[in-house]
Design a protein around this motif. Structure first.
Motif, PDB file in Angstrom:
ATOM      1  N   ASP A 146       0.815  -1.216   0.000  1.00 31.10           N
ATOM      2  CA  ASP A 146       0.000   0.000   0.000  1.00 31.10           C
ATOM      3  C   ASP A 146       0.850   1.268   0.000  1.00 31.10           C
ATOM      4  O   ASP A 146       0.327   2.377   0.074  1.00 31.10           O
ATOM      5  N   ARG A 147       2.188   1.102  -0.099  1.00 31.80           N
ATOM      6  CA  ARG A 147       3.103   2.240  -0.142  1.00 31.80           C
ATOM      7  C   ARG A 147       3.799   2.309  -1.487  1.00 31.80           C
ATOM      8  O   ARG A 147       4.077   1.305  -2.123  1.00 31.80           O
ATOM      9  N   ALA A 148       4.097   3.522  -1.933  1.00 32.47           N
ATOM     10  CA  ALA A 148       4.803   3.724  -3.193  1.00 32.47           C
ATOM     11  C   ALA A 148       6.268   3.358  -3.044  1.00 32.47           C
ATOM     12  O   ALA A 148       6.929   3.783  -2.093  1.00 32.47           O
ATOM     13  N   SER A 149       6.762   2.585  -3.977  1.00 38.09           N
ATOM     14  CA  SER A 149       8.184   2.233  -3.964  1.00 38.09           C
ATOM     15  C   SER A 149       9.000   3.339  -4.626  1.00 38.09           C
ATOM     16  O   SER A 149       8.599   3.895  -5.650  1.00 38.09           O
ATOM     17  N   HIS A 150      10.152   3.645  -4.032  1.00 39.76           N
ATOM     18  CA  HIS A 150      11.107   4.579  -4.619  1.00 39.76           C
ATOM     19  C   HIS A 150      12.362   3.855  -5.102  1.00 39.76           C
ATOM     20  O   HIS A 150      13.359   4.491  -5.417  1.00 39.76           O
ATOM     21  N   ASP A 151      12.276   2.551  -5.181  1.00 33.50           N
ATOM     22  CA  ASP A 151      13.434   1.738  -5.554  1.00 33.50           C
ATOM     23  C   ASP A 151      13.328   1.280  -7.008  1.00 33.50           C
ATOM     24  O   ASP A 151      12.235   1.176  -7.570  1.00 33.50           O
ATOM     25  N   PHE A 152      14.480   0.984  -7.591  1.00 36.69           N
ATOM     26  CA  PHE A 152      14.544   0.368  -8.913  1.00 36.69           C
ATOM     27  C   PHE A 152      14.603  -1.139  -8.687  1.00 36.69           C
ATOM     28  O   PHE A 152      15.581  -1.652  -8.138  1.00 36.69           O
ATOM     29  N   ARG A 153      13.544  -1.872  -9.102  1.00 38.02           N
ATOM     30  CA  ARG A 153      13.398  -3.264  -8.695  1.00 38.02           C
ATOM     31  C   ARG A 153      13.174  -4.196  -9.886  1.00 38.02           C
ATOM     32  O   ARG A 153      12.057  -4.672 -10.105  1.00 38.02           O
ATOM     33  N   PRO A 154      14.203  -4.477 -10.675  1.00 42.87           N
ATOM     34  CA  PRO A 154      14.032  -5.503 -11.704  1.00 42.87           C
ATOM     35  C   PRO A 154      13.907  -6.871 -11.068  1.00 42.87           C
ATOM     36  O   PRO A 154      14.394  -7.116  -9.952  1.00 42.87           O
ATOM     37  N   GLY A 155      13.249  -7.786 -11.782  1.00 41.10           N
ATOM     38  CA  GLY A 155      13.108  -9.142 -11.266  1.00 41.10           C
ATOM     39  C   GLY A 155      14.318  -9.999 -11.579  1.00 41.10           C
ATOM     40  O   GLY A 155      15.244  -9.582 -12.278  1.00 41.10           O
ATOM     41  N   THR A 156      14.292 -11.208 -11.048  1.00 39.57           N
ATOM     42  CA  THR A 156      15.393 -12.152 -11.244  1.00 39.57           C
ATOM     43  C   THR A 156      14.958 -13.254 -12.197  1.00 39.57           C
ATOM     44  O   THR A 156      13.951 -13.934 -11.960  1.00 39.57           O
ATOM     45  N   VAL A 157      15.709 -13.415 -13.271  1.00 35.60           N
ATOM     46  CA  VAL A 157      15.464 -14.463 -14.255  1.00 35.60           C
ATOM     47  C   VAL A 157      16.561 -15.505 -14.106  1.00 35.60           C
ATOM     48  O   VAL A 157      17.744 -15.144 -14.074  1.00 35.60           O
ATOM     49  N   PRO A 158      16.216 -16.777 -13.978  1.00 31.08           N
ATOM     50  CA  PRO A 158      17.254 -17.806 -13.803  1.00 31.08           C
ATOM     51  C   PRO A 158      18.322 -17.732 -14.891  1.00 31.08           C
ATOM     52  O   PRO A 158      18.015 -17.655 -16.088  1.00 31.08           O
ATOM     53  N   GLY A 159      19.562 -17.723 -14.468  1.00 37.45           N
ATOM     54  CA  GLY A 159      20.666 -17.701 -15.410  1.00 37.45           C
ATOM     55  C   GLY A 159      20.974 -16.337 -15.982  1.00 37.45           C
ATOM     56  O   GLY A 159      21.863 -16.205 -16.838  1.00 37.45           O
TER      57      GLY A 159
END
Length: 607
Positions: free
Chosen positions: A359-372
């Motif tokens: 419920d809070r706005a993120s101020h981070d850069f958050r790419p996901g993790t792809v195997p390999g």
């Protein structure tokens, strides 16, 4: 109904009919496209004619030296979306080493060093050859007339010229000669002519084979060859050899060569798709930003409808947070390379991403993790000064930096165009032409246009998915959309706006697919976007937690977003979004069209 009801007042009606519909970002392009339909042409003839008119009447937003992407279906195969790929690659000499040796740490936003191989014209002619019915001369007649005889100049064209007037006068004299006749910025409504471009198009037509047995396709192919190898290519290659001012504040020659132009051809590709609430959404591949919209929809698919309402605090917050996650993956993985798109669109991965939304706005850069895979994390700049200017303490003359994002005030410094057409047979096309705007690089006098700046979307750091690489396409922002239902295309839509294009299309899709809005109701409704990602355009900065909103969202919604931690910039009431759309009901054959009222420029037509 858990959605906010649409406003019953609309700025213009949703057009309805059964014959044909056209919609674009300029009324003259819409009128030209509709005129083609009225005279028996199909949607591909019409869209091509309208696109060449856009080169003439919106020169601050697109040009023949730029690029385009489209997505379409044919009446013979209405369930198979096809991408029209009109994005040229980096020239053979466009290497990281060369640009670094020029003292650059980013590809400039203006000047010939930022030019990819021009692709828009070849793409439109390919579409016309393979799916149109008209002769090239008939299709180009509209644009030739407006270039030769003149058209009333948009006020925004004059505003753009005024912004770069100093740059033109001091550094780009060929641009000043064309765009500032008599040394003055042309007035709004003044009849403006570009005879050099009219003659360029006429010469393309004249190159057709004299053989009486030659076909329509032969004549179009002759024009394509002349564009890639003949007088047009020669003039483009010659133009970059003279060093000139770039947005870096320094002078450089370009690297585009005849061999780069001769070696490129536009093409057709399968569309990337995702299922959302019973609809199939079709976009370009991940060499463009289009799949970021698909990722956002796949993340949102797991929410109840009440989380998807773009008119409520909860809906706007949820949408913004989902967009940040998808756009982080865009930066981390997208490019003209092997992209793990099936994994990024998979149900399991999108569920992981969805769980990050609180419920809070993120101020981070958050790419996901792809195997390999190791996600690329770009330099996260909130400010940028080119090295040469930092040393001198000066500033660049004028804007001249291509298609930046929309400013928090709603001001649009350059932009893009869009056109949609559907005909009575069921052919449907959505296309976004861009690049090569008048402020991109010095005008080529013999041709009447300049080169584009799409290479600014590449990085000069090694190991990124979109590092500047000879022969590779820059990750374009051009992202038209096609929507299918029950195996047939039902909507073509798109918008100008750089990084905002898909962000502005998303509320339209949610409001029409989930909320039951009509096309014009959805286009008129207030919109918003995030700036909490590295920009695709020079100088590649970002605003952590940034959200730009139209004030018509309401004080309660805006205050709620601020309480959730969004850094909100108010952009006025009618400033964001440049959408147009056409629709077709396969069961009844009823067609619809709608266009953006903001800026009093876009229009739809049809019957």
């Amino acid at each position: 109904m858990t959605f906010t009801a649409p406003d019953q007042f609309t700025t213009r009606p949703t057009l309805q009919g059964t014959f044909g519909m056209s919609a674009s970002t300029h009324w003259l392009a819409t009128a030209a496209a509709q005129a083609v339909l009225e005279r028996g042409g199909n949607a591909f003839d019409a869209a091509t004619a309208g696109a060449f008119v856009l080169h003439v009447v919106e020169p601050h937003l697109n040009g023949p030296g730029g690029d385009m992407t489209g997505v379409f279906v044919t009446a013979d195969d209405p369930g198979t979306p096809v991408v029209l790929m009109g994005q040229g690659p980096a020239p053979a000499a466009a290497t990281v080493e060369h640009y670094r040796a020029e003292g650059l740490d980013l590809v400039p936003g203006s000047g010939a060093l930022a030019a990819a191989v021009p692709a828009a014209v070849d793409a439109w002619l390919l579409l016309l050859r393979d799916h149109g019915t008209w002769e090239l001369a008939e299709v180009l007649d509209f644009a030739i007339g407006y270039a030769r005889d003149g058209h009333p100049l948009l006020g925004r064209v004059g505003t753009t010229i005024a912004a770069v007037a100093e740059l033109f006068q001091e550094h780009w004299p060929t641009s000043a000669a064309l765009w500032m006749p008599g040394g003055a910025v042309p007035a709004e409504g003044a009849l403006f002519r570009n005879p050099a471009y009219a003659r360029t198009l006429e010469r393309l037509i004249e190159t057709g084979p004299a053989d009486a047995a030659a076909t329509r396709e032969d004549r179009i192919d002759a024009a394509r060859r002349e564009w890639r190898e003949g007088f047009v290519a020669q003039a483009m290659a010659e133009s970059v050899r003279t060093p000139h001012r770039h947005s870096s504040g320094t002078d450089h020659a370009g690297v585009l060569e005849l061999a780069d132009l001769a070696g490129f051809e536009a093409g057709f590709e399968p569309a990337a798709t995702v299922e959302f609430r019973g609809h199939t959404i079709a976009k370009t591949g991940p060499w463009g930003q289009g799949p970021a919209l698909l990722q956002t929809l796949a993340i949102l698919e797991g929410f109840e409808d009440r989380f998807l309402d773009p008119s409520t605090e909860l809906g706007v917050h949820t949408i913004l947070e989902a967009q940040k996650l998808a756009l982080a993956d865009r930066e981390a993985y997208y490019g003209d390379t092997e992209v793990p798109l099936p994994y990024l669109l998979s149900e399991a991965y999108c569920a992981e991403r969805r769980a990050l939304i609180t419920d809070r706005a993120s101020h981070d850069f958050r790419p996901g993790t792809v195997p390999g895979r190791e996600p690329y994390v770009p330099v996260l700049r909130t400010e940028y000064t080119p090295p040469a200017l930092a040393r001198s303490g000066s500033a660049p003359a004028g804007l001249g930096v291509g298609e930046p994002t929309v400013a928090p005030s709603g001001e649009t410094r350059g932009d893009t165009c869009h056109i949609d057409v559907v005909d009575r047979w069921g052919n449907m096309v959505s296309a976004t032409p861009s690049g090569g705007w008048l402020q991109s690089s010095p005008t080529i006098p013999d041709l009447g246009f300049c080169l584009g700046t799409r290479l600014q979307m590449t990085w000069l750091e090694p190991g990124t998915p979109s590092t500047l690489t000879p022969g590779k396409r820059p990750r374009t922002t051009l992202t038209p959309t096609l929507v299918l239902r029950d195996g047939q295309a039902v909507t073509a839509l798109g918008s100008p706006g750089g990084d905002q294009q898909d962000q502005w299309q998303l509320p339209y899709l949610l409001r029409t697919i989930v909320g039951g809005y009509t096309p014009q109701q959805a286009i008129d409704a207030p919109t918003f976007h995030t700036t909490s990602m590295p920009g695709s355009f020079w100088p590649r900065t970002w605003e952590p937690g940034g959200a730009v909103v139209e004030e018509r969202l309401g004080e309660d919604v805006i205050a709620g977003l601020e309480r959730r931690g969004h850094v909100v910039a108010r952009a006025g009431g009618w400033t964001l979004g440049r959408l147009s759309a056409v629709t077709r009901d396969p069961a009844t054959g009823v067609l619809q069209a709608a266009a953006n009222p903001r800026g009093a420029q876009g229009y739809a037509a049809g019957r």
